[in-house]
Enzyme design. Structure first.
Site, PDB file in Angstrom:
ATOM      1  N   ARG A  48       0.844  -1.204   0.000  1.00 30.79           N
ATOM      2  CA  ARG A  48       0.000   0.000   0.000  1.00 30.79           C
ATOM      3  C   ARG A  48       0.875   1.250   0.000  1.00 30.79           C
ATOM      4  O   ARG A  48       0.636   2.191  -0.755  1.00 30.79           O
ATOM      5  CB  ARG A  48      -0.940   0.002   1.205  1.00 30.79           C
ATOM      6  CG  ARG A  48      -1.646   1.317   1.467  1.00 30.79           C
ATOM      7  CD  ARG A  48      -2.653   1.691   0.411  1.00 30.79           C
ATOM      8  NE  ARG A  48      -3.779   0.785   0.528  1.00 30.79           N
ATOM      9  CZ  ARG A  48      -4.710   0.613  -0.394  1.00 30.79           C
ATOM     10  NH1 ARG A  48      -4.656   1.324  -1.495  1.00 30.79           N
ATOM     11  NH2 ARG A  48      -5.679  -0.244  -0.233  1.00 30.79           N
ATOM     12  N   ILE A  62      -1.780   6.492   8.332  1.00 35.96           N
ATOM     13  CA  ILE A  62      -2.721   5.398   8.615  1.00 35.96           C
ATOM     14  C   ILE A  62      -2.349   4.195   7.757  1.00 35.96           C
ATOM     15  O   ILE A  62      -2.954   3.950   6.709  1.00 35.96           O
ATOM     16  CB  ILE A  62      -4.181   5.841   8.384  1.00 35.96           C
ATOM     17  CG1 ILE A  62      -4.502   7.053   9.259  1.00 35.96           C
ATOM     18  CG2 ILE A  62      -5.137   4.695   8.686  1.00 35.96           C
ATOM     19  CD1 ILE A  62      -5.919   7.560   9.146  1.00 35.96           C
ATOM     20  N   PRO A  63      -1.315   3.438   8.183  1.00 33.86           N
ATOM     21  CA  PRO A  63      -0.925   2.254   7.413  1.00 33.86           C
ATOM     22  C   PRO A  63      -2.017   1.176   7.421  1.00 33.86           C
ATOM     23  O   PRO A  63      -2.613   0.896   8.466  1.00 33.86           O
ATOM     24  CB  PRO A  63       0.320   1.741   8.138  1.00 33.86           C
ATOM     25  CG  PRO A  63       0.760   2.845   9.036  1.00 33.86           C
ATOM     26  CD  PRO A  63      -0.468   3.641   9.336  1.00 33.86           C
ATOM     27  N   HIS A  64      -2.273   0.598   6.251  1.00 33.98           N
ATOM     28  CA  HIS A  64      -3.240  -0.489   6.119  1.00 33.98           C
ATOM     29  C   HIS A  64      -2.903  -1.272   4.861  1.00 33.98           C
ATOM     30  O   HIS A  64      -2.159  -0.793   4.005  1.00 33.98           O
ATOM     31  CB  HIS A  64      -4.670   0.051   6.070  1.00 33.98           C
ATOM     32  CG  HIS A  64      -4.902   1.038   4.972  1.00 33.98           C
ATOM     33  ND1 HIS A  64      -4.456   2.340   5.035  1.00 33.98           N
ATOM     34  CD2 HIS A  64      -5.498   0.905   3.774  1.00 33.98           C
ATOM     35  CE1 HIS A  64      -4.785   2.968   3.920  1.00 33.98           C
ATOM     36  NE2 HIS A  64      -5.415   2.120   3.130  1.00 33.98           N
ATOM     37  N   GLY A  65      -3.447  -2.458   4.757  1.00 34.60           N
ATOM     38  CA  GLY A  65      -3.115  -3.337   3.651  1.00 34.60           C
ATOM     39  C   GLY A  65      -3.888  -3.012   2.385  1.00 34.60           C
ATOM     40  O   GLY A  65      -4.913  -2.336   2.416  1.00 34.60           O
TER      41      GLY A  65
END
Length: 146
Positions: A48, A62-65
């Protein structure tokens, strides 16, 4: 936001400075350790960041996959990492707070909405950056629910 999604066990305070991919990996490992995602979700978080930065402004990332890793999410949850010295996300963007998100079904939209409301206020971001306790972090982030 219920206590299973965000609780004191999901928060790390005063994390030492590190590179953005190390910080994203630390965020993903906390999501995995607390039972929200399978470990391969971390790879999706890195991908991402490669595709588009997860830095949203105001000192927040806001790290997310990616969507390919949605099956690696066991249940919805968020983790919060506080970096007093910041994490360099490039182009002059420094994140002091990383909020890792795992959203099952459409629950992540509700989570993102609540976080966005809180984090659009620079005073709230400053409070998150300087919070001395995990209780303060939870209180600031759940303010949007009330």
């Amino acid at each position: 936001m219920n206590k299973f999604i965000l609780n004191e066990g999901n928060i790390l305070l005063n994390v030492a400075a590190e590179g953005k991919y190390e910080a994203i990996e630390r965020t993903g490992k906390l999501l995995a350790a607390n039972g929200y995602v399978e470990p391969d979700y971390i790879e999706g978080m890195r991908k991402r960041e490669d595709e588009v930065t997860t830095y949203i402004g105001n000192g927040i990332s806001i790290p997310h996959g990616t969507s390919q890793y949605v099956n690696s999410i066991k249940t919805s949850g968020i983790v919060v990492l506080q970096y007093p010295e910041g994490v360099d996300f490039g182009e002059g963007n420094v994140a002091y707070i990383l909020i890792g998100i795992a959203g099952k079904n459409d629950e992540h939209l509700e989570i993102l909405s609540a976080i966005a409301l809180v984090c659009q206020d620079e005073d709230n971001v400053s409070k998150l950056r300087h919070a001395a306790t995990k209780e303060e972090i939870i209180s600031i982030l759940t303010e949007g629910d009330e």
